[in-house]
Write a protein that holds these residues in place. Structure first.
Motif, PDB file in Angstrom:
ATOM      1  N   ASP A  90       1.125 -14.151   1.750  1.00  0.00           N
ATOM      2  CA  ASP A  90       2.013 -13.667   0.818  1.00  0.00           C
ATOM      3  C   ASP A  90       2.141 -12.255   0.641  1.00  0.00           C
ATOM      4  N   VAL A  91       2.486 -11.608   1.998  1.00  0.00           N
ATOM      5  CA  VAL A  91       2.469 -10.376   2.359  1.00  0.00           C
ATOM      6  C   VAL A  91       3.894  -9.953   2.154  1.00  0.00           C
ATOM      7  N   VAL A  92       4.341  -8.677   1.641  1.00  0.00           N
ATOM      8  CA  VAL A  92       5.896  -8.302   1.558  1.00  0.00           C
ATOM      9  C   VAL A  92       5.416  -6.686   2.056  1.00  0.00           C
ATOM     10  N   VAL A  93       6.282  -6.516   2.906  1.00  0.00           N
ATOM     11  CA  VAL A  93       6.404  -5.235   3.677  1.00  0.00           C
ATOM     12  C   VAL A  93       7.334  -4.373   3.168  1.00  0.00           C
ATOM     13  N   MET A  94       6.868  -3.068   2.769  1.00  0.00           N
ATOM     14  CA  MET A  94       7.722  -1.922   2.095  1.00  0.00           C
ATOM     15  C   MET A  94       7.362  -0.827   3.014  1.00  0.00           C
ATOM     16  N   VAL A  95       8.569  -0.014   3.036  1.00  0.00           N
ATOM     17  CA  VAL A  95       8.490   1.236   3.847  1.00  0.00           C
ATOM     18  C   VAL A  95       9.109   2.288   3.247  1.00  0.00           C
ATOM     19  N   ASP A  96       8.625   3.520   3.684  1.00  0.00           N
ATOM     20  CA  ASP A  96       9.115   4.805   2.862  1.00  0.00           C
ATOM     21  C   ASP A  96       8.990   5.843   3.904  1.00  0.00           C
ATOM     22  N   THR A  97      10.076   6.334   4.795  1.00  0.00           N
ATOM     23  CA  THR A  97      10.217   7.112   5.644  1.00  0.00           C
ATOM     24  C   THR A  97      10.955   8.627   5.340  1.00  0.00           C
ATOM     25  N   ALA A  98      11.049   8.654   3.868  1.00  0.00           N
ATOM     26  CA  ALA A  98      11.919   9.674   3.435  1.00  0.00           C
ATOM     27  C   ALA A  98      10.904  10.339   2.320  1.00  0.00           C
ATOM     28  N   PRO A  99       9.946  11.323   2.800  1.00  0.00           N
ATOM     29  CA  PRO A  99       9.317  12.113   1.788  1.00  0.00           C
ATOM     30  C   PRO A  99      10.155  12.805   0.626  1.00  0.00           C
ATOM     31  N   SER A 100      11.303  13.261   1.161  1.00  0.00           N
ATOM     32  CA  SER A 100      12.172  14.145   0.298  1.00  0.00           C
ATOM     33  C   SER A 100      12.605  13.087  -0.826  1.00  0.00           C
ATOM     34  N   ALA A 101      12.862  12.010  -0.661  1.00  0.00           N
ATOM     35  CA  ALA A 101      13.159  11.091  -1.536  1.00  0.00           C
ATOM     36  C   ALA A 101      12.218  10.905  -3.046  1.00  0.00           C
ATOM     37  N   ASN A 102      11.097  11.151  -2.463  1.00  0.00           N
ATOM     38  CA  ASN A 102       9.725  11.109  -3.619  1.00  0.00           C
ATOM     39  C   ASN A 102       9.891   9.875  -4.489  1.00  0.00           C
ATOM     40  N   SER A 103       9.632   8.644  -3.896  1.00  0.00           N
ATOM     41  CA  SER A 103       9.737   7.595  -4.275  1.00  0.00           C
ATOM     42  C   SER A 103       8.496   7.288  -5.363  1.00  0.00           C
ATOM     43  N   ALA A 104       8.670   6.661  -6.281  1.00  0.00           N
ATOM     44  CA  ALA A 104       7.655   6.099  -7.355  1.00  0.00           C
ATOM     45  C   ALA A 104       6.569   5.912  -6.669  1.00  0.00           C
ATOM     46  N   LEU A 105       6.525   4.865  -5.421  1.00  0.00           N
ATOM     47  CA  LEU A 105       5.152   4.607  -4.819  1.00  0.00           C
ATOM     48  C   LEU A 105       4.722   5.641  -3.830  1.00  0.00           C
ATOM     49  N   ARG A 106       5.370   6.557  -3.428  1.00  0.00           N
ATOM     50  CA  ARG A 106       5.065   7.811  -2.698  1.00  0.00           C
ATOM     51  C   ARG A 106       4.267   8.686  -3.781  1.00  0.00           C
ATOM     52  N   LYS A 107       4.779   8.709  -5.058  1.00  0.00           N
ATOM     53  CA  LYS A 107       4.212   9.397  -5.814  1.00  0.00           C
ATOM     54  C   LYS A 107       2.863   8.955  -6.388  1.00  0.00           C
ATOM     55  N   LYS A 108       2.838   7.771  -6.355  1.00  0.00           N
ATOM     56  CA  LYS A 108       1.572   7.135  -6.821  1.00  0.00           C
ATOM     57  C   LYS A 108       0.562   6.969  -5.775  1.00  0.00           C
ATOM     58  N   LEU A 109       0.782   6.669  -4.492  1.00  0.00           N
ATOM     59  CA  LEU A 109      -0.116   6.523  -3.509  1.00  0.00           C
ATOM     60  C   LEU A 109      -0.331   7.838  -2.874  1.00  0.00           C
ATOM     61  N   ARG A 110       0.431   8.893  -2.887  1.00  0.00           N
ATOM     62  CA  ARG A 110       0.430  10.262  -2.148  1.00  0.00           C
ATOM     63  C   ARG A 110       0.073  10.265  -0.772  1.00  0.00           C
ATOM     64  N   PRO A 111       0.715   9.728   0.045  1.00  0.00           N
ATOM     65  CA  PRO A 111       0.224   9.956   1.389  1.00  0.00           C
ATOM     66  C   PRO A 111       0.420  11.150   2.053  1.00  0.00           C
ATOM     67  N   ARG A 112      -0.088  11.383   3.008  1.00  0.00           N
ATOM     68  CA  ARG A 112       0.234  12.825   3.845  1.00  0.00           C
ATOM     69  C   ARG A 112       0.476  12.373   5.127  1.00  0.00           C
ATOM     70  N   GLY A 113       1.749  12.132   5.576  1.00  0.00           N
ATOM     71  CA  GLY A 113       2.223  11.847   6.850  1.00  0.00           C
ATOM     72  C   GLY A 113       2.169  10.360   6.862  1.00  0.00           C
ATOM     73  N   PHE A 114       1.781   9.863   7.910  1.00  0.00           N
ATOM     74  CA  PHE A 114       1.756   8.346   8.081  1.00  0.00           C
ATOM     75  C   PHE A 114       0.648   7.687   7.425  1.00  0.00           C
ATOM     76  N   MET A 115       0.628   6.657   6.581  1.00  0.00           N
ATOM     77  CA  MET A 115      -0.332   5.997   5.926  1.00  0.00           C
ATOM     78  C   MET A 115       0.229   4.456   5.767  1.00  0.00           C
ATOM     79  N   LEU A 116      -0.916   3.619   5.773  1.00  0.00           N
ATOM     80  CA  LEU A 116      -0.638   2.171   5.557  1.00  0.00           C
ATOM     81  C   LEU A 116      -1.330   1.856   4.159  1.00  0.00           C
ATOM     82  N   ALA A 117      -0.983   1.166   3.521  1.00  0.00           N
ATOM     83  CA  ALA A 117      -1.830   0.925   1.909  1.00  0.00           C
ATOM     84  C   ALA A 117      -1.585  -0.613   1.889  1.00  0.00           C
ATOM     85  N   LEU A 118      -2.603  -1.370   1.797  1.00  0.00           N
ATOM     86  CA  LEU A 118      -2.631  -2.597   1.273  1.00  0.00           C
ATOM     87  C   LEU A 118      -2.779  -2.831  -0.244  1.00  0.00           C
ATOM     88  N   ILE A 119      -2.254  -3.414  -0.893  1.00  0.00           N
ATOM     89  CA  ILE A 119      -2.125  -3.707  -2.397  1.00  0.00           C
ATOM     90  C   ILE A 119      -2.510  -5.220  -2.542  1.00  0.00           C
TER      91      ILE A 119
END
Length: 159
Positions: A90-119
């Protein structure tokens, strides 16, 4: 605006990162419905929240500063190689390759460059990796989670 990346894991491998352009999601389908219809769909982080999938699926979120990042490409290839194993868990894959968009998930998980997160299905962060990780290792991590152990015991999967 809700959007879904217009490629499945397998299509990403055959066409490469040029497919990173996204297309509007049909107004009739929510991200959850899109995932239910096609477990290999890759969702953009600007289209979803973790709450959308709480108690339904285990998000794997892949961040990169560009779709051309070699680590991002490698991670997507690893995910594509064993997409069935992810669907079984039951895995759903989500991607974010646009740091300038500053998505809610990017704000919450705060990656620095590449990062994989399992929720987890409970919405908690179970794993963070600053480098690509094989699906076999991700599967082992998921299979150790209490909710997954119960699913195996009871023969449950998402609808």
């Amino acid at each position: 605006m809700k959007r879904v990346l217009a490629f499945a894991l397998g299509a990403f491998i055959s066409c490469g990162p040029a497919l990173a352009a996204d297309t509007p999601l049909s107004p009739a389908l929510s991200p959850v419905d899109e995932w239910r219809a096609d477990r290999a769909v890759i969702l953009s982080t600007d289209a979803v929240t973790l709450d959308d999938f709480k108690w339904l699926a285990r998000p794997i979120v892949v961040f990169a500063d560009s779709p051309n990042d070699p680590r991002f490409i490698e991670q997507m290839e690893l995910l594509a190689a064993r997409a069935d194993d992810l669907a079984e868990r039951d895995v759903v894959v989500m991607v974010d390759t646009a740091p300038s968009a500053n998505s809610a998930l990017r704000k919450k998980l705060r990656p620095r460059g590449f990062m994989l997160a399992l929720i987890g299905k409970d919405g908690g962060i179970k794993l963070r990796k600053p480098f690509p990780w094989d699906v076999r290792e991700l599967s082992r991590t998921i299979d150790k989670m209490p909710v997954r152990k119960r699913e195996i015991r009871e023969g449950l999967t998402a609808e």
